[in-house]
Design a protein around this motif. Structure first.
Motif, PDB file in Angstrom:
ATOM      1  N   VAL A 110      39.077 -31.564 -30.214  1.00 13.56           N
ATOM      2  CA  VAL A 110      38.658 -31.810 -31.600  1.00 13.56           C
ATOM      3  C   VAL A 110      39.711 -31.292 -32.576  1.00 13.56           C
ATOM      4  O   VAL A 110      39.978 -31.917 -33.610  1.00 13.56           O
ATOM      5  CB  VAL A 110      37.290 -31.155 -31.876  1.00 13.56           C
ATOM      6  N   ASN A 111      40.322 -30.181 -32.245  1.00 13.54           N
ATOM      7  CA  ASN A 111      41.365 -29.636 -33.114  1.00 13.54           C
ATOM      8  C   ASN A 111      42.559 -30.583 -33.186  1.00 13.54           C
ATOM      9  O   ASN A 111      43.215 -30.696 -34.226  1.00 13.54           O
ATOM     10  CB  ASN A 111      41.811 -28.266 -32.606  1.00 13.54           C
ATOM     11  N   GLU A 112      42.843 -31.274 -32.082  1.00 15.43           N
ATOM     12  CA  GLU A 112      43.932 -32.255 -32.069  1.00 15.43           C
ATOM     13  C   GLU A 112      43.527 -33.556 -32.754  1.00 15.43           C
ATOM     14  O   GLU A 112      44.377 -34.257 -33.308  1.00 15.43           O
ATOM     15  CB  GLU A 112      44.360 -32.551 -30.628  1.00 15.43           C
ATOM     16  N   ASP A 113      42.244 -33.876 -32.710  1.00 17.03           N
ATOM     17  CA  ASP A 113      41.766 -35.131 -33.303  1.00 17.03           C
ATOM     18  C   ASP A 113      40.442 -34.890 -34.034  1.00 17.03           C
ATOM     19  O   ASP A 113      39.364 -35.167 -33.510  1.00 17.03           O
ATOM     20  CB  ASP A 113      41.578 -36.190 -32.215  1.00 17.03           C
ATOM     21  N   PRO A 114      40.514 -34.364 -35.272  1.00 17.81           N
ATOM     22  CA  PRO A 114      39.290 -34.051 -36.027  1.00 17.81           C
ATOM     23  C   PRO A 114      38.409 -35.261 -36.319  1.00 17.81           C
ATOM     24  O   PRO A 114      37.232 -35.092 -36.658  1.00 17.81           O
ATOM     25  CB  PRO A 114      39.831 -33.438 -37.329  1.00 17.81           C
ATOM     26  N   THR A 115      38.948 -36.480 -36.200  1.00 17.92           N
ATOM     27  CA  THR A 115      38.120 -37.659 -36.475  1.00 17.92           C
ATOM     28  C   THR A 115      36.934 -37.750 -35.517  1.00 17.92           C
ATOM     29  O   THR A 115      35.955 -38.448 -35.808  1.00 17.92           O
ATOM     30  CB  THR A 115      38.942 -38.957 -36.380  1.00 17.92           C
ATOM     31  N   LEU A 116      36.996 -37.050 -34.401  1.00 18.64           N
ATOM     32  CA  LEU A 116      35.865 -37.031 -33.469  1.00 18.64           C
ATOM     33  C   LEU A 116      34.617 -36.438 -34.122  1.00 18.64           C
ATOM     34  O   LEU A 116      33.495 -36.691 -33.676  1.00 18.64           O
ATOM     35  CB  LEU A 116      36.219 -36.234 -32.213  1.00 18.64           C
ATOM     36  N   LEU A 117      34.805 -35.667 -35.191  1.00 20.39           N
ATOM     37  CA  LEU A 117      33.666 -35.066 -35.886  1.00 20.39           C
ATOM     38  C   LEU A 117      32.882 -36.096 -36.699  1.00 20.39           C
ATOM     39  O   LEU A 117      31.806 -35.795 -37.210  1.00 20.39           O
ATOM     40  CB  LEU A 117      34.143 -33.931 -36.798  1.00 20.39           C
ATOM     41  N   ALA A 118      33.411 -37.304 -36.807  1.00 17.91           N
ATOM     42  CA  ALA A 118      32.690 -38.378 -37.499  1.00 17.91           C
ATOM     43  C   ALA A 118      31.747 -39.121 -36.560  1.00 17.91           C
ATOM     44  O   ALA A 118      30.974 -39.974 -37.005  1.00 17.91           O
ATOM     45  CB  ALA A 118      33.682 -39.358 -38.119  1.00 17.91           C
ATOM     46  N   THR A 119      31.780 -38.806 -35.273  1.00 22.59           N
ATOM     47  CA  THR A 119      30.940 -39.518 -34.311  1.00 22.59           C
ATOM     48  C   THR A 119      29.472 -39.139 -34.466  1.00 22.59           C
ATOM     49  O   THR A 119      29.139 -38.042 -34.919  1.00 22.59           O
ATOM     50  CB  THR A 119      31.381 -39.234 -32.864  1.00 22.59           C
ATOM     51  N   ARG A 120      28.605 -40.069 -34.081  1.00 20.70           N
ATOM     52  CA  ARG A 120      27.158 -39.861 -34.160  1.00 20.70           C
ATOM     53  C   ARG A 120      26.532 -40.081 -32.785  1.00 20.70           C
ATOM     54  O   ARG A 120      27.099 -40.765 -31.942  1.00 20.70           O
ATOM     55  CB  ARG A 120      26.539 -40.828 -35.170  1.00 20.70           C
ATOM     56  N   ALA A 121      25.354 -39.538 -32.612  1.00 22.86           N
ATOM     57  CA  ALA A 121      24.683 -39.658 -31.313  1.00 22.86           C
ATOM     58  C   ALA A 121      24.252 -41.093 -31.034  1.00 22.86           C
ATOM     59  O   ALA A 121      24.347 -41.575 -29.902  1.00 22.86           O
ATOM     60  CB  ALA A 121      23.476 -38.729 -31.261  1.00 22.86           C
ATOM     61  N   SER A 122      23.758 -41.787 -32.087  1.00 20.45           N
ATOM     62  CA  SER A 122      23.220 -43.144 -31.925  1.00 20.45           C
ATOM     63  C   SER A 122      22.274 -43.161 -30.724  1.00 20.45           C
ATOM     64  O   SER A 122      21.413 -42.312 -30.601  1.00 20.45           O
ATOM     65  CB  SER A 122      24.362 -44.151 -31.792  1.00 20.45           C
ATOM     66  N   ASP A 123      22.456 -44.113 -29.818  1.00 20.73           N
ATOM     67  CA  ASP A 123      21.633 -44.161 -28.599  1.00 20.73           C
ATOM     68  C   ASP A 123      22.491 -43.903 -27.370  1.00 20.73           C
ATOM     69  O   ASP A 123      22.209 -44.411 -26.278  1.00 20.73           O
ATOM     70  CB  ASP A 123      20.951 -45.530 -28.474  1.00 20.73           C
ATOM     71  N   LEU A 124      23.541 -43.113 -27.543  1.00 19.60           N
ATOM     72  CA  LEU A 124      24.532 -42.971 -26.479  1.00 19.60           C
ATOM     73  C   LEU A 124      24.206 -41.890 -25.466  1.00 19.60           C
ATOM     74  O   LEU A 124      24.735 -41.901 -24.357  1.00 19.60           O
ATOM     75  CB  LEU A 124      25.910 -42.676 -27.097  1.00 19.60           C
TER      76      LEU A 124
END
Length: 266
Positions: A51-65
């Motif tokens: 996450v520190n290398e790619d903070p955009t992962l913090l925009a992800t949501r659980a949805s139905d995954l």
């Protein structure tokens, strides 16, 4: 994309090819699905570095995954991020299966999977424990204030300055200052996570406006909501210690009428 994650996904791709070869190239979807869920619920400290290398992962949501019934209703941030990594990897492996002729696509480009391989109720446990982190234990024992402590101290100093002239507005000032110091941007949250990976263990816990995020808040907003509430509580305790707010017989801080519920993050 994170280089760490790129390397992990490449290892998963290689293992998929090995498993397909060992299975005589049968069940390409199920093989990919099992492999991704086995390998990509990443350990807390490793996920924090990613996450520190790619903070955009913090925009992800659980949805139905999330395929773990125990995590689905109130998932940890780490599980939310990992489930999105699982899905992205699965899509990549299915593309590989199509390229190798193990799966076909229809006229609209949709991948065709045998019914025997599909089971929407299939349960895959989240194998990582996001309540444990060796890095957090090590980092929080270091001398000097942490990044989060530095932010909170600045907020407390500002709050105390305002309180000197507006003591009767203690609660509103606490709301104002905690809002001013709220940390929303993924690139600002990521360094806090790598310093304390236990933040990946935080859960929504009804702290985020369900209408705004349709009951599916981004991972970073969940962390932000918790940090904002922690800061607000600290400011209210500070106000009480200065005599600006009182406590009831049970030791709870007395808030202005109508403000008894903690605010939620909007």
């Amino acid at each position: 994309m994170s280089q760490l994650l790129t390397d992990i996904l490449e290892d998963v791709r290689k293992e998929y090819l090995q498993r397909m070869d060992a299975n005589n190239f049968s069940q390409p979807f199920l093989t990919a699905e099992k492999l991704c869920h086995e390998k990509l619920y990443l350990a807390t400290d490793l996920l924090a570095d990613i996450v520190n290398e790619d903070p955009t992962l913090l925009a992800t949501r659980a949805s139905d995954l999330i395929a773990d019934s125990r995590e689905r209703d109130n998932p940890a941030v780490g599980a939310i991020i990992s489930s999105n990594i699982v899905m992205a990897a699965l899509e990549s492996l299915l593309g590989l299966a199509v390229a190798n002729g193990w799966l076909d696509v229809d006229d609209d480009g949709h991948i065709l999977v045998e019914d025997a391989e599909l089971d929407p109720s299939r349960n895959y446990p989240v194998t990582a424990d996001y309540s444990r982190s060796d890095a957090a234990t090590k980092n929080l024992s270091k001398r000097g204030p942490s990044l989060l402590t530095t932010i909170f101290q600045a907020a407390e100093n500002e709050f105390l300055e305002l309180l000197e002239t507006e003591v009767h507005e203690a609660y509103q000032l606490a709301l104002q200052v905690s809002g001013n110091y709220a940390i929303f941007a993924p690139e600002d949250i990521a360094p806090l996570i790598v310093e304390n990976p236990l933040l990946l263990g935080l859960r929504p816990d009804d702290m985020v406006d369900e209408e705004l995020f349709e009951g599916d808040p981004p991972a970073g907003i969940i962390i932000s909501g918790h940090l904002t509430h922690i800061l607000l509580d600290q400011l209210l305790e500070l106000a009480e210690s200065k005599g600006a707010l009182g406590k009831d017989g049970a030791g709870h801080i007395i808030l202005p009428e109508g403000d008894g519920d903690n605010p939620i993050v909007h």
